[in-house]
Write a protein that holds these residues in place. Structure first.
Motif: not given
Length: 115
Positions: A35-36, A87-92, A56-58
Motif C-alpha cells: 500500500w506504500v 492522526h495522533p502520535l503512535q508507534d507503527e 494502513a492506520t490513518a
C-alpha cells in the motif's frame, strides 16, 4: 530538533507504473509494503518520493512526510501551537513513530522518527 529528510507523498493507484517512470530518472525502490512504496536516489538516499494507495492506520494519505530526530518533541510543539492533529502520535508496526498534522495550507504532514 533536527530534520533528517523530507519527501512528497503521492496518492497513487499506479504503483508499478510509478516505479518504472521514476526509475527512468534513477530512483530505486527502497521500501514496499504493498500500500506504500518509497523510491530513493542511490547517490543521495535522502532524496525520496513515496507513493500510497491508502494509509494502513490513518484516515488520510498525507501530502508529505518529514522525518525528525525527536518526533515526541515535534508532537508537543504542534499541540502547543494549536495545530490540527489529523492522526495522533503512535508507534507503527513497520518501525516508525508518527503523527499527522495539517499545515496552514490545508496539507497533511506525516511527521515521523524511526524507532
Amino acid at each position: 530538533m533536527s530534520i533528517r529528510r523530507v519527501m512528497p507523498d503521492i496518492r497513487s493507484e499506479a504503483m508499478e507504473e510509478s516505479r518504472y517512470f521514476y526509475g527512468l530518472l534513477g530512483f530505486e525502490e527502497v521500501m514496499n509494503h504493498g500500500w506504500v512504496m518509497t523510491l530513493a536516489s542511490p547517490s543521495n538516499p535522502t532524496a525520496q518520493v513515496t507513493f500510497m494507495s491508502h494509509d494502513a492506520t490513518a484516515p488520510v494519505v498525507p501530502d508529505m512526510s518529514v522525518e525528525v530526530d525527536d518526533v515526541d518533541a515535534a508532537y508537543a510543539a504542534m499541540q502547543e501551537s494549536g495545530a490540527e492533529v489529523v492522526h495522533p502520535l503512535q508507534d507503527e508496526e513497520w518501525g516508525v513513530r508518527r503523527f499527522f498534522v495539517r499545515d496552514p495550507n490545508g496539507r497533511v504532514v506525516n511527521v515521523l522518527s524511526h524507532q
